[in-house]
Scaffold this motif. Sequence first.
Motif, mmCIF file in Angstrom:
data_model
loop_
_atom_site.group_PDB
_atom_site.id
_atom_site.type_symbol
_atom_site.label_atom_id
_atom_site.label_comp_id
_atom_site.label_asym_id
_atom_site.label_seq_id
_atom_site.Cartn_x
_atom_site.Cartn_y
_atom_site.Cartn_z
ATOM 1 N N ARG A 182 0.931 -1.328 0.177
ATOM 2 C CA ARG A 182 0.047 -0.065 0.013
ATOM 3 C C ARG A 182 0.936 1.336 0.018
ATOM 4 O O ARG A 182 0.388 2.338 -0.474
ATOM 5 C CB ARG A 182 -0.952 0.063 1.126
ATOM 6 C CG ARG A 182 -1.989 -1.076 0.926
ATOM 7 C CD ARG A 182 -2.925 -1.082 2.340
ATOM 8 N NE ARG A 182 -4.002 -2.067 2.080
ATOM 9 C CZ ARG A 182 -4.095 -3.169 2.734
ATOM 10 N NH1 ARG A 182 -3.189 -3.221 3.773
ATOM 11 N NH2 ARG A 182 -5.007 -3.906 2.470
ATOM 12 N N SER A 183 2.080 1.185 0.404
ATOM 13 C CA SER A 183 2.897 2.374 0.560
ATOM 14 C C SER A 183 4.264 1.757 0.972
ATOM 15 O O SER A 183 4.496 0.651 1.394
ATOM 16 C CB SER A 183 2.400 3.414 1.614
ATOM 17 O OG SER A 183 2.523 2.814 2.762
ATOM 18 N N ARG A 231 8.265 3.886 2.062
ATOM 19 C CA ARG A 231 8.755 5.338 2.554
ATOM 20 C C ARG A 231 10.249 5.285 2.518
ATOM 21 O O ARG A 231 10.980 4.411 2.786
ATOM 22 C CB ARG A 231 8.443 5.436 4.196
ATOM 23 C CG ARG A 231 8.948 6.590 4.821
ATOM 24 C CD ARG A 231 8.871 6.726 6.282
ATOM 25 N NE ARG A 231 7.522 5.963 6.520
ATOM 26 C CZ ARG A 231 6.468 6.290 7.505
ATOM 27 N NH1 ARG A 231 6.698 7.250 8.196
ATOM 28 N NH2 ARG A 231 5.510 5.484 7.694
ATOM 29 N N LYS A 241 7.211 9.668 0.625
ATOM 30 C CA LYS A 241 6.529 8.327 0.990
ATOM 31 C C LYS A 241 5.462 8.023 -0.363
ATOM 32 O O LYS A 241 4.922 9.011 -0.691
ATOM 33 C CB LYS A 241 5.331 8.463 2.186
ATOM 34 C CG LYS A 241 4.818 7.063 2.453
ATOM 35 C CD LYS A 241 4.077 7.203 3.916
ATOM 36 C CE LYS A 241 3.233 6.121 4.390
ATOM 37 N NZ LYS A 241 2.568 5.916 5.577
ATOM 38 N N HIS A 291 2.352 6.266 -1.885
ATOM 39 C CA HIS A 291 1.136 5.552 -1.706
ATOM 40 C C HIS A 291 0.392 4.946 -2.968
ATOM 41 O O HIS A 291 0.581 5.673 -3.967
ATOM 42 C CB HIS A 291 -0.025 6.606 -0.903
ATOM 43 C CG HIS A 291 0.501 7.211 0.013
ATOM 44 N ND1 HIS A 291 0.136 6.911 1.347
ATOM 45 C CD2 HIS A 291 1.431 8.376 0.191
ATOM 46 C CE1 HIS A 291 0.901 7.676 2.268
ATOM 47 N NE2 HIS A 291 1.430 8.798 1.810
ATOM 48 N N ASP A 328 -1.971 7.190 6.556
ATOM 49 C CA ASP A 328 -2.386 6.255 5.774
ATOM 50 C C ASP A 328 -3.340 6.765 4.976
ATOM 51 O O ASP A 328 -4.240 7.613 5.575
ATOM 52 C CB ASP A 328 -3.235 5.060 6.452
ATOM 53 C CG ASP A 328 -3.720 3.796 5.664
ATOM 54 O OD1 ASP A 328 -3.429 3.978 4.430
ATOM 55 O OD2 ASP A 328 -4.506 2.966 6.180
ATOM 56 N N LEU A 329 -3.116 6.808 3.602
ATOM 57 C CA LEU A 329 -4.057 7.486 2.513
ATOM 58 C C LEU A 329 -4.995 6.557 1.776
ATOM 59 O O LEU A 329 -5.435 6.884 0.766
ATOM 60 C CB LEU A 329 -3.161 8.378 1.764
ATOM 61 C CG LEU A 329 -2.447 9.407 2.378
ATOM 62 C CD1 LEU A 329 -1.710 10.136 1.341
ATOM 63 C CD2 LEU A 329 -3.629 10.302 3.050
ATOM 64 N N ARG A 330 -5.151 5.356 2.181
ATOM 65 C CA ARG A 330 -5.956 4.544 1.442
ATOM 66 C C ARG A 330 -7.361 5.108 1.251
ATOM 67 O O ARG A 330 -7.807 4.859 0.025
ATOM 68 C CB ARG A 330 -6.278 3.242 2.129
ATOM 69 C CG ARG A 330 -5.066 2.191 2.032
ATOM 70 C CD ARG A 330 -5.450 0.829 2.598
ATOM 71 N NE ARG A 330 -4.770 1.211 4.005
ATOM 72 C CZ ARG A 330 -5.265 0.167 4.956
ATOM 73 N NH1 ARG A 330 -5.437 -0.946 4.556
ATOM 74 N NH2 ARG A 330 -4.633 0.254 6.216
#
Length: 115
Positions: A39-40, A42, A47, A49, A69-71
């Motif tokens: 999902r990501s 760094r 980072k 995503h 978290d940017l889901r």
Amino acid sequence: MMFGLFFSLKTFAAAMDPRTDTKSQLGAPLRIGESCTFRSFRTNNYKLHFLESPSGIKIVLNTDPNAGDLRDNLSYIYGLYVEYVMKNPLYTPGEPFKCELFLRNLFQFVKTIGL
């Protein structure tokens, strides 16, 4: 270059999937939604995503390394894409697109989340 990065990370995540006894071979193609996905990741500088939709559309955001978290945000962007691009009768799948409504709503959304 980005395709190779995503392909490698996806196959690595699938090979390390703790939920299955059968491990896919590194480098083997995967069906969309098959096995674990990343999902990501760094680095010291950014980072990245990542969201891959069930239709295979890939959405990528580069942010500050301390971003959370940017889901949900990526899912919202995918919803904008579906609404303004995929539902547009003038859009031809697989072709580049220029949709002012999509871009305007995307930029407005990104401003609200402070990216």
